[in-house]
Design a protein around this motif. Structure first.
Motif, short mmCIF file in Angstrom:
data_model
loop_
_atom_site.label_atom_id
_atom_site.label_comp_id
_atom_site.label_asym_id
_atom_site.label_seq_id
_atom_site.Cartn_x
_atom_site.Cartn_y
_atom_site.Cartn_z
N UNK A 186 6.56 -0.63 7.63
CA UNK A 186 5.66 0.50 7.20
C UNK A 186 7.06 1.36 7.09
N UNK A 187 6.94 2.05 6.03
CA UNK A 187 8.43 2.76 5.23
C UNK A 187 8.05 4.15 5.10
N UNK A 188 8.58 4.51 5.76
CA UNK A 188 8.33 6.24 5.89
C UNK A 188 9.64 6.90 4.02
N UNK A 189 9.18 8.26 3.90
CA UNK A 189 9.82 8.66 2.98
C UNK A 189 10.73 9.67 2.94
N UNK A 190 11.86 9.60 2.70
CA UNK A 190 12.71 10.27 3.07
C UNK A 190 12.11 11.74 2.95
N UNK A 191 10.73 11.88 2.63
CA UNK A 191 10.67 12.74 2.14
C UNK A 191 9.66 13.43 3.23
N UNK A 206 -2.27 2.79 8.72
CA UNK A 206 -1.48 1.86 7.91
C UNK A 206 -0.25 1.45 8.44
N UNK A 207 0.21 1.98 9.06
CA UNK A 207 1.63 1.43 9.90
C UNK A 207 1.74 0.60 10.75
N UNK A 208 0.57 0.74 11.52
CA UNK A 208 0.60 -0.12 12.54
C UNK A 208 -0.40 -1.63 12.54
N UNK A 209 -0.63 -0.96 10.93
CA UNK A 209 -1.02 -2.49 10.62
C UNK A 209 -0.81 -3.56 9.90
N UNK A 227 1.01 -1.28 0.19
CA UNK A 227 -0.09 -0.37 0.21
C UNK A 227 0.60 0.86 0.35
N UNK A 228 0.13 2.62 -0.64
CA UNK A 228 0.99 3.85 -1.07
C UNK A 228 0.21 4.57 -0.92
N UNK A 229 0.85 5.44 -0.06
CA UNK A 229 0.02 6.98 -0.59
C UNK A 229 0.64 6.86 -1.62
N UNK A 230 -0.59 7.86 -1.96
CA UNK A 230 0.11 9.08 -3.75
C UNK A 230 0.82 9.96 -3.42
N UNK A 231 0.14 11.23 -2.97
CA UNK A 231 1.02 12.41 -2.79
C UNK A 231 1.61 12.66 -1.90
N UNK A 232 3.04 12.46 -2.22
CA UNK A 232 3.91 12.61 -1.18
C UNK A 232 4.91 11.29 -0.77
N UNK A 233 4.40 10.17 -1.13
CA UNK A 233 5.01 8.83 -1.50
C UNK A 233 5.15 8.18 -2.95
N UNK A 234 4.47 8.57 -3.66
CA UNK A 234 4.65 7.77 -4.94
C UNK A 234 4.82 8.97 -6.15
N UNK A 235 4.08 9.57 -5.84
CA UNK A 235 4.26 10.81 -6.93
C UNK A 235 5.07 11.38 -7.15
N UNK A 236 5.42 12.43 -7.76
CA UNK A 236 6.02 13.47 -7.57
C UNK A 236 4.94 14.64 -7.89
N UNK A 265 4.65 5.68 3.31
CA UNK A 265 4.18 7.17 3.75
C UNK A 265 4.98 7.78 3.48
N UNK A 266 4.10 9.16 4.00
CA UNK A 266 4.73 10.63 3.95
C UNK A 266 3.98 11.82 4.97
N UNK A 267 2.80 11.48 5.32
CA UNK A 267 2.99 12.31 6.63
C UNK A 267 2.15 11.26 7.72
N UNK A 268 0.97 11.83 8.57
CA UNK A 268 0.32 11.13 9.37
C UNK A 268 -1.20 10.47 9.59
#
Length: 273
Positions: A230-235, A223-226, A6-15, A215-218
């Motif tokens: 759980x992978x945070x983006x560098x940004x 989802x991280x807890x599930x 699972x990936x967040x779109x804005x901030x994780x997947x998309x530039x 993920x990229x935001x709170x």
């Protein structure tokens, strides 16, 4: 074993909210070809989230509207706001000099004189999905027929006005609210990205040990807890990085691709291909 990715779109997947790098695109196609299930997770309404998914592969599924809408097999699962909640949101929003968008699966009802997303699509040189329609909201009486059809709402305005709207909604409702500088996202009570992910895990039988979340935001913390991965983006913000099991590169540095290539040994597979 199949993994749920699972990936967040804005901030994780998309530039810049619109661009998917070729390396990330190719890597996602590879993991899909291996039989893994990919979900895009977004606050976007279904047609906009589906548009992003189709740009990767038709097999990609979506959690849209911050969890109020999600695809489960061939079915679409929706949570809805009630007539009373719609009326309350509308009255509080307008009385505090803000504007509101109410979202059906494929339609946006809006106040104000700006057609939703039209200017942003033009600026990004994108076409809005053909199935998406918009309709101005003339008055509160129009909301009577929309109960149990609207999945979520977004309130736009100045930060001080939004703070007043948020406090009144907290006082008068039990809705799930997420704040940003110039908007407030509203979904039904006890609904968020994590509740959608948990439901998908139950139906697919894919457990947390085989779930990867980027993920990229709170908004992604639940989802991280599930997920055991759980992978945070560098940004991403610092709090999310501290909650993650892993931190990858930023979204504009192919962070998702780099992690997945290492996790699934994709570079080795390419070398032998």
């Amino acid at each position: 074993m199949t993994y749920l990715i699972c990936s967040d779109v804005d901030g994780a997947l998309m530039v810049n909210h619109t661009m998917l790098t070729p390396n990330t695109h190719q890597t996602l196609k590879q993991v899909i070809a291996q039989g893994h299930q990919v979900y895009l997770v977004s606050g976007r309404m279904l047609p906009l989230a589906r548009q992003a998914a189709n740009n990767i592969d038709p097999a990609v599924k979506v959690i849209a509207a911050d969890g109020a809408t999600y695809e489960q097999g061939n079915n679409l699962v929706n949570a809805h706001l009630t007539n009373k909640q719609l009326k309350t949101i509308y009255q509080i929003t307008l009385s505090n000099h803000c504007r509101v968008y109410f979202f059906e699966t494929n339609r946006i009802y809006y106040t104000g004189d700006k057609v939703p997303y039209e200017a942003a699509a033009t600026q990004a040189h994108m076409n809005l999905p053909a199935e998406l329609s918009t309709m101005p909201l003339i008055g509160p009486e129009f909301l009577t027929n929309l109960g149990d059809h609207i999945t979520n709402a977004i309130v736009y305005g100045e930060p001080t006005n939004l703070a007043l709207v948020r406090q009144l909604l907290v006082d008068l409702t039990n809705l799930n609210l997420t704040s940003a500088d110039h908007h407030l996202e509203v979904v039904p009570a006890h609904i968020d990205r994590a509740t959608a992910l948990a439901a998908i895990q139950r139906v697919t039988g894919i457990d947390r040990a085989h779930t990867i979340v980027f993920g990229s935001t709170l908004d992604d913390l639940g989802m991280f807890k599930l997920a055991d991965h759980s992978v945070a983006m560098g940004n991403a913000n610092l709090a999310l990085k501290q909650a993650a099991t892993d931190v990858t590169l930023a979204n504009d540095q192919d962070g998702i691709a780099v992690f997945l290539q290492d996790f699934f040994n994709l570079n080795e597979n390419r070398a032998h291909g």
